[in-house]
Design a protein around this motif. Structure first.
Motif, PDB file in Angstrom:
ATOM      1  N   ALA A   1       3.129   4.325  -8.372  1.00 43.40           N
ATOM      2  CA  ALA A   1       3.721   3.237  -7.593  1.00 43.40           C
ATOM      3  C   ALA A   1       4.335   2.247  -8.572  1.00 43.40           C
ATOM      4  O   ALA A   1       3.717   1.909  -9.585  1.00 43.40           O
ATOM      5  CB  ALA A   1       2.644   2.553  -6.757  1.00 43.40           C
ATOM      6  N   TYR A   2       5.557   1.825  -8.308  1.00 41.27           N
ATOM      7  CA  TYR A   2       6.250   0.842  -9.159  1.00 41.27           C
ATOM      8  C   TYR A   2       6.305  -0.470  -8.376  1.00 41.27           C
ATOM      9  O   TYR A   2       6.998  -0.556  -7.357  1.00 41.27           O
ATOM     10  CB  TYR A   2       7.648   1.347  -9.535  1.00 41.27           C
ATOM     11  CG  TYR A   2       7.580   2.670 -10.267  1.00 41.27           C
ATOM     12  CD1 TYR A   2       7.362   2.715 -11.642  1.00 41.27           C
ATOM     13  CD2 TYR A   2       7.675   3.870  -9.576  1.00 41.27           C
ATOM     14  CE1 TYR A   2       7.262   3.925 -12.313  1.00 41.27           C
ATOM     15  CE2 TYR A   2       7.570   5.092 -10.239  1.00 41.27           C
ATOM     16  CZ  TYR A   2       7.363   5.105 -11.607  1.00 41.27           C
ATOM     17  OH  TYR A   2       7.248   6.314 -12.256  1.00 41.27           O
ATOM     18  N   ASN A   3       5.581  -1.441  -8.867  1.00 44.55           N
ATOM     19  CA  ASN A   3       5.351  -2.659  -8.080  1.00 44.55           C
ATOM     20  C   ASN A   3       6.240  -3.809  -8.518  1.00 44.55           C
ATOM     21  O   ASN A   3       6.673  -3.875  -9.661  1.00 44.55           O
ATOM     22  CB  ASN A   3       3.884  -3.071  -8.199  1.00 44.55           C
ATOM     23  CG  ASN A   3       2.955  -1.939  -7.783  1.00 44.55           C
ATOM     24  OD1 ASN A   3       3.230  -1.248  -6.806  1.00 44.55           O
ATOM     25  ND2 ASN A   3       1.893  -1.734  -8.528  1.00 44.55           N
ATOM     26  N   LYS A   4       6.451  -4.719  -7.575  1.00 47.22           N
ATOM     27  CA  LYS A   4       7.350  -5.839  -7.825  1.00 47.22           C
ATOM     28  C   LYS A   4       6.626  -7.060  -8.374  1.00 47.22           C
ATOM     29  O   LYS A   4       7.196  -7.862  -9.081  1.00 47.22           O
ATOM     30  CB  LYS A   4       8.055  -6.243  -6.522  1.00 47.22           C
ATOM     31  CG  LYS A   4       8.871  -5.136  -5.905  1.00 47.22           C
ATOM     32  CD  LYS A   4       9.947  -4.695  -6.858  1.00 47.22           C
ATOM     33  CE  LYS A   4      10.767  -3.565  -6.285  1.00 47.22           C
ATOM     34  NZ  LYS A   4      11.616  -2.979  -7.312  1.00 47.22           N
ATOM     35  N   ILE A   5       5.416  -7.253  -7.946  1.00 53.42           N
ATOM     36  CA  ILE A   5       4.709  -8.483  -8.315  1.00 53.42           C
ATOM     37  C   ILE A   5       3.411  -8.091  -9.014  1.00 53.42           C
ATOM     38  O   ILE A   5       2.637  -7.285  -8.497  1.00 53.42           O
ATOM     39  CB  ILE A   5       4.446  -9.344  -7.065  1.00 53.42           C
ATOM     40  CG1 ILE A   5       5.795  -9.794  -6.479  1.00 53.42           C
ATOM     41  CG2 ILE A   5       3.579 -10.553  -7.405  1.00 53.42           C
ATOM     42  CD1 ILE A   5       5.702 -10.413  -5.121  1.00 53.42           C
TER      43      ILE A   5
ATOM     44  N   PRO B   1      -4.366   0.605  -1.585  1.00 55.13           N
ATOM     45  CA  PRO B   1      -3.660  -0.620  -1.944  1.00 55.13           C
ATOM     46  C   PRO B   1      -2.890  -0.458  -3.253  1.00 55.13           C
ATOM     47  O   PRO B   1      -3.281   0.325  -4.123  1.00 55.13           O
ATOM     48  CB  PRO B   1      -4.773  -1.655  -2.112  1.00 55.13           C
ATOM     49  CG  PRO B   1      -6.019  -0.880  -2.318  1.00 55.13           C
ATOM     50  CD  PRO B   1      -5.827   0.473  -1.708  1.00 55.13           C
ATOM     51  N   THR B   2      -1.795  -1.209  -3.370  1.00 51.69           N
ATOM     52  CA  THR B   2      -1.079  -1.309  -4.634  1.00 51.69           C
ATOM     53  C   THR B   2      -1.125  -2.774  -5.048  1.00 51.69           C
ATOM     54  O   THR B   2      -1.265  -3.652  -4.196  1.00 51.69           O
ATOM     55  CB  THR B   2       0.394  -0.883  -4.498  1.00 51.69           C
ATOM     56  OG1 THR B   2       1.024  -1.732  -3.530  1.00 51.69           O
ATOM     57  CG2 THR B   2       0.516   0.561  -4.064  1.00 51.69           C
ATOM     58  N   TYR B   3      -0.989  -3.023  -6.336  1.00 44.61           N
ATOM     59  CA  TYR B   3      -1.104  -4.401  -6.838  1.00 44.61           C
ATOM     60  C   TYR B   3       0.195  -4.753  -7.526  1.00 44.61           C
ATOM     61  O   TYR B   3       0.343  -4.451  -8.692  1.00 44.61           O
ATOM     62  CB  TYR B   3      -2.300  -4.509  -7.772  1.00 44.61           C
ATOM     63  CG  TYR B   3      -3.586  -4.085  -7.094  1.00 44.61           C
ATOM     64  CD1 TYR B   3      -4.361  -5.018  -6.407  1.00 44.61           C
ATOM     65  CD2 TYR B   3      -3.996  -2.762  -7.098  1.00 44.61           C
ATOM     66  CE1 TYR B   3      -5.531  -4.634  -5.755  1.00 44.61           C
ATOM     67  CE2 TYR B   3      -5.155  -2.377  -6.438  1.00 44.61           C
ATOM     68  CZ  TYR B   3      -5.928  -3.319  -5.780  1.00 44.61           C
ATOM     69  OH  TYR B   3      -7.075  -2.949  -5.121  1.00 44.61           O
ATOM     70  N   TYR B   4       1.153  -5.410  -6.887  1.00 38.40           N
ATOM     71  CA  TYR B   4       1.286  -5.696  -5.466  1.00 38.40           C
ATOM     72  C   TYR B   4       2.694  -5.364  -5.056  1.00 38.40           C
ATOM     73  O   TYR B   4       3.580  -5.283  -5.905  1.00 38.40           O
ATOM     74  CB  TYR B   4       1.031  -7.198  -5.217  1.00 38.40           C
ATOM     75  CG  TYR B   4      -0.293  -7.669  -5.783  1.00 38.40           C
ATOM     76  CD1 TYR B   4      -1.478  -7.510  -5.067  1.00 38.40           C
ATOM     77  CD2 TYR B   4      -0.351  -8.214  -7.065  1.00 38.40           C
ATOM     78  CE1 TYR B   4      -2.702  -7.926  -5.610  1.00 38.40           C
ATOM     79  CE2 TYR B   4      -1.566  -8.617  -7.609  1.00 38.40           C
ATOM     80  CZ  TYR B   4      -2.728  -8.467  -6.887  1.00 38.40           C
ATOM     81  OH  TYR B   4      -3.921  -8.850  -7.436  1.00 38.40           O
TER      82      TYR B   4
ATOM     83  N   GLU C   1       0.844  -1.191   0.000  1.00 38.26           N
ATOM     84  CA  GLU C   1       0.000   0.000   0.000  1.00 38.26           C
ATOM     85  C   GLU C   1       0.881   1.243   0.000  1.00 38.26           C
ATOM     86  O   GLU C   1       2.081   1.176   0.269  1.00 38.26           O
ATOM     87  CB  GLU C   1      -0.917   0.009   1.236  1.00 38.26           C
ATOM     88  CG  GLU C   1      -0.129  -0.050   2.532  1.00 38.26           C
ATOM     89  CD  GLU C   1      -1.003  -0.230   3.773  1.00 38.26           C
ATOM     90  OE1 GLU C   1      -2.189   0.130   3.716  1.00 38.26           O
ATOM     91  OE2 GLU C   1      -0.476  -0.696   4.797  1.00 38.26           O
ATOM     92  N   VAL C   2       0.255   2.349  -0.340  1.00 41.19           N
ATOM     93  CA  VAL C   2       0.911   3.641  -0.176  1.00 41.19           C
ATOM     94  C   VAL C   2       0.152   4.374   0.922  1.00 41.19           C
ATOM     95  O   VAL C   2      -1.079   4.407   0.926  1.00 41.19           O
ATOM     96  CB  VAL C   2       0.901   4.458  -1.485  1.00 41.19           C
ATOM     97  CG1 VAL C   2       1.385   5.886  -1.238  1.00 41.19           C
ATOM     98  CG2 VAL C   2       1.772   3.785  -2.537  1.00 41.19           C
ATOM     99  N   VAL C   3       0.916   4.930   1.859  1.00 39.55           N
ATOM    100  CA  VAL C   3       0.312   5.597   3.008  1.00 39.55           C
ATOM    101  C   VAL C   3       0.670   7.076   2.964  1.00 39.55           C
ATOM    102  O   VAL C   3       1.834   7.441   2.795  1.00 39.55           O
ATOM    103  CB  VAL C   3       0.803   4.942   4.316  1.00 39.55           C
ATOM    104  CG1 VAL C   3       0.323   5.729   5.521  1.00 39.55           C
ATOM    105  CG2 VAL C   3       0.321   3.505   4.381  1.00 39.55           C
ATOM    106  N   LYS C   4      -0.372   7.892   3.073  1.00 36.41           N
ATOM    107  CA  LYS C   4      -0.190   9.348   3.060  1.00 36.41           C
ATOM    108  C   LYS C   4      -0.264   9.849   4.491  1.00 36.41           C
ATOM    109  O   LYS C   4      -1.163   9.476   5.241  1.00 36.41           O
ATOM    110  CB  LYS C   4      -1.318   9.966   2.220  1.00 36.41           C
ATOM    111  CG  LYS C   4      -1.389  11.479   2.250  1.00 36.41           C
ATOM    112  CD  LYS C   4      -2.601  11.959   1.425  1.00 36.41           C
ATOM    113  CE  LYS C   4      -2.762  13.465   1.491  1.00 36.41           C
ATOM    114  NZ  LYS C   4      -3.967  13.913   0.751  1.00 36.41           N
TER     115      LYS C   4
END
Ligand code: K7E
Ligand code: CUA
Length: 652
Positions: A455-459, A430-433, A414-417
């Motif tokens: 957001a740059y995600n790994k999975i 949430p971010t995927y994933y 997730e990204v938290v502000k």
């Protein structure tokens, strides 16, 4: 951060997260509303350039935001058969190192040059982790124009972060390594014989040329990431460290023992003074410095022998250590320069440090101990406060310029502000994933453009049509202009994205080079017109001086080459118009094609290994008669007496 490392560290958490409990609650966005926000109508341009690291592909990609359209992929620490980078004679020296030609690296981070802590859009810097290097890309040509190697370093990860006027670009070593005269030491003598180093590379204001100004010795920790101070904290640099346990085996366990590691604060203005006073020690440390020349269209590589080294255990007031829970990955400084954020990937809170308090603590010698005689500050004295319950696995933080910070949470996806002053969590999405880096245009500068966050995600798993065992990595674009973050778009990326930066397109789009003026082409083998086309033998070297212009090569029939010859095709593209490259490829070449820009000269070396007649052709569809842009070269036996002969446009 490589996924595999994380998988072992967080195997259990990850398994639960990826398999069992995907982040819930795809937001109740009206799809049409989101689509409108990212829709860039045909023929119109994006609002931002986004430069995205390619990780293990050694490349950089250029993406338009908000559309997510890929505009270009450019080689930085890689060969690129698509245009002959690393294959042409002119570009090979760019990938030279003290270890010889190294055609690959692992590119994690990008810094766009700044003036007064704001993007100026002149250059982008990139780090190579594996064989430590820093590259500079010219943002008028989107070409890698300089690469400098970093000696006494390994795994150049905390790099290439820059100071607010691009005075310096830094390189902190991830792996500490033996740096003395004798490097054949036992690994279990780690604490005695290994060292960390932090290198400061100067950047020339006008040309951008880099040089290693000085290197600071440091304890044998692992240096992970870094950020410069800015505005009030200009003159300082902050590096996150882990493995302050100084373990050399099973780091997964042994480097996670202590509750706190450190953020290392570097007073680089003080280091500069020491250098001026002649306190730097010249030490032998060979490194390559490769520079591209836009007028000769060729690179040169120079091996330099020495660097200036500073020993901070003797020279006081350069290094200070701020305790930071626990195994911090990212460290980031907010747009005002007052706050320094440590993202302890194993910590339950996010600590926010105050630069003002840090200076006070130094002034009052409010120290809790020393490392090699260098002060460790009191955690409580330097702390502005802690963000409580932010999420799991904080990695990186960016800023929107409205007093808010956004932290990526790898484990809880997730990204938290949160608010930098009050430390209150305001929102989470949430971010995927498994998000790694995140990016807000201008986010690391003194003037962020807080409209989008990526957001740059790994999975990626189920986000796209599946493509076998390996899936594209995923970027996700969020609207952050309101109180709540809103997911707008998924788009796949090239390679594995780590850090990225973005800036308004208006900064550079009118400065793009369209072609290279022929009158400035100083390549020693350039041709100024079709009448200069010719073939010359020089011992076993055959030089083909060739022109390309819609739609022919001159010469296009060549004879008199013998087995044992090395053939050099020096191709000058005589076009003087935008977007009219010509390509050149020859059958059986063990290299690649070359793609020659208008007004440029490039050379492909070809060593024929059999007799016969070999076709060559233009690979870039340049005109209606592109398929006619072709020719033949004849190769005879080593003892043949076929004379050099060539055709340059005579009708049959
Ligand atoms: Cu976090 Cu190498 Cu900057 Cu990747 S690093 S995520
Ligand atoms: Cu030149 Cu196709």
């Amino acid at each position: 951060m490589k996924t595999k490392i994380w998988l072992s560290t967080f195997a259990v958490v990850m398994a639960a997260m990826v398999i069992g409990c995907k982040p819930k609650g795809a937001q109740s966005t009206l799809a049409g509303d989101a689509a409108n926000k990212v829709y860039v109508p045909p023929g119109q341009h994006d609002e931002f350039y986004n430069l995205v690291s390619g990780g293990f592909n050694g490349q950089m990609s250029v993406v338009g935001l908000p559309s997510g359209r890929t505009l270009k992929i450019l080689p930085v620490f890689s060969v690129h058969p698509e245009n002959g980078w690393g294959y042409s004679e002119e570009s090979k020296p760019m990938l030279n190192t003290a270890n010889g030609f190294v055609p690959w690296d692992d590119l994690h981070h990008i810094s766009v040059s700044t003036t007064n802590a704001e993007h100026d859009g002149r250059w982008a810097f990139a780090n190579g982790n594996n064989t430590p290097r820093i590259a500079r890309v010219d943002l008028t040509t989107f070409k890698t124009v300089e690469i400098i190697e970093i000696p006494n370093s390994a795994g150049n990860h905390s790099s290439p972060y820059i100071t607010e006027n691009t005075e310096y670009v830094v390189a902190g070593t991830r792996f500490s390594v033996p740096t003395g005269e004798d490097r054949d030491v036992s690994i279990d003598s780690y604490k005695d014989n290994f060292k960390g180093t932090i290198s400061f590379l100067s950047v020339d204001k006008n040309s951008g040329h880099m040089d290693i100004a000085f290197q600071i010795e440091a304890p044998p920790f692992n240096f992970d990431l870094a950020r410069a101070g800015k505005k009030k904290s200009h003159g300082w640099f902050f590096f996150s460290t882990y493995n302050t346990e100084m373990a050399h085996t099973l780091l997964e366990v042994n480097a996670s023992q202590r509750d706190k590691d450190y953020i290392m604060a570097v007073n680089w203005k003080r280091a500069e003074e020491y250098i001026k006073e002649g306190k730097g020690k010249k030490i032998k440390a060979p490194y390559a410095h490769n520079v591209w020349d836009e007028e000769t269209h060729m690179a040169t590589s120079t091996i330099k022998e020495n660097i200036l080294s500073l020993d901070p255990t003797e020279l006081k007031d350069i290094l200070y250590f701020i305790p930071c829970p626990k195994s911090p990955h990212g460290t980031d400084t907010d747009p005002t320069g007052e706050y320094i954020i440590g993202s302890g990937k194993l910590a339950a809170i996010i600590p926010v440090f105050s630069f003002t308090k840090m200076l006070e603590a130094i002034e009052n010698e409010d120290f809790e101990g020393t490392i090699g005689g260098m002060p460790v500050l009191n955690y409580e004295s330097v702390l502005h406060g802690e963000v409580e319950k932010p999420g799991l696995g904080p990695l990186h933080t960016e800023f929107d310029g409205r007093g808010n910070a956004y932290t990526s949470m790898f484990v809880s996806s997730e990204v938290v502000k949160w608010n930098i002053e009050t430390l209150e969590v305001l929102d989470r999405v949430p971010t995927y994933y498994s998000v790694g880096h995140l990016m807000i245009p201008g986010g690391p500068t003194g003037n962020p453009h807080g409209k989008y966050m990526v957001a740059y995600n790994k999975i990626t798993k189920d986000r796209y049509l599946p493509t076998g065992p390996e899936l594209a990595h995923s970027a996700q674009l969020y609207d952050i202009s309101g109180d709540k973050m809103q997911l707008l778009l998924d788009f796949p990326t090239i390679g594995e994205p780590h850090y990225a930066e973005a800036f308004p397109a208006s900064l550079i789009k009118d400065k793009q080079v369209k072609f290279y003026p022929m009158e400035h082409n100083n390549h020693p083998r350039a041709l100024k017109g079709i009448n200069d086309a010719r073939v010359e033998r020089d011992g076993n070297n055959v030089h083909v001086y060739m022109t390309s212009i819609r739609s022919n090569f001159r010469p296009d029939n060549i004879e008199g080459v013998r087995l044992g010859d090395e053939v050099y095709f020096h191709v000058t593209n005589l076009e003087q118009d935008w977007d009219v490259p010509h390509g050149f490829a020859i059958k059986g070449a063990n290299t690649a094609e070359i793609l020659i820009m208008p007004g440029e000269t490039a050379t492909l070396k070809w060593v024929p290994d059999r007799v016969g007649v070999f076709p060559f052709y233009c690979t870039d569809f340049c005109s209606a008669l592109h398929q006619e842009m072709q020719g033949y070269i004849r190769v005879s036996s080593a003892d043949s007496n076929v004379p050099i002969k060539y055709l340059t446009g005579e009708a049959e």
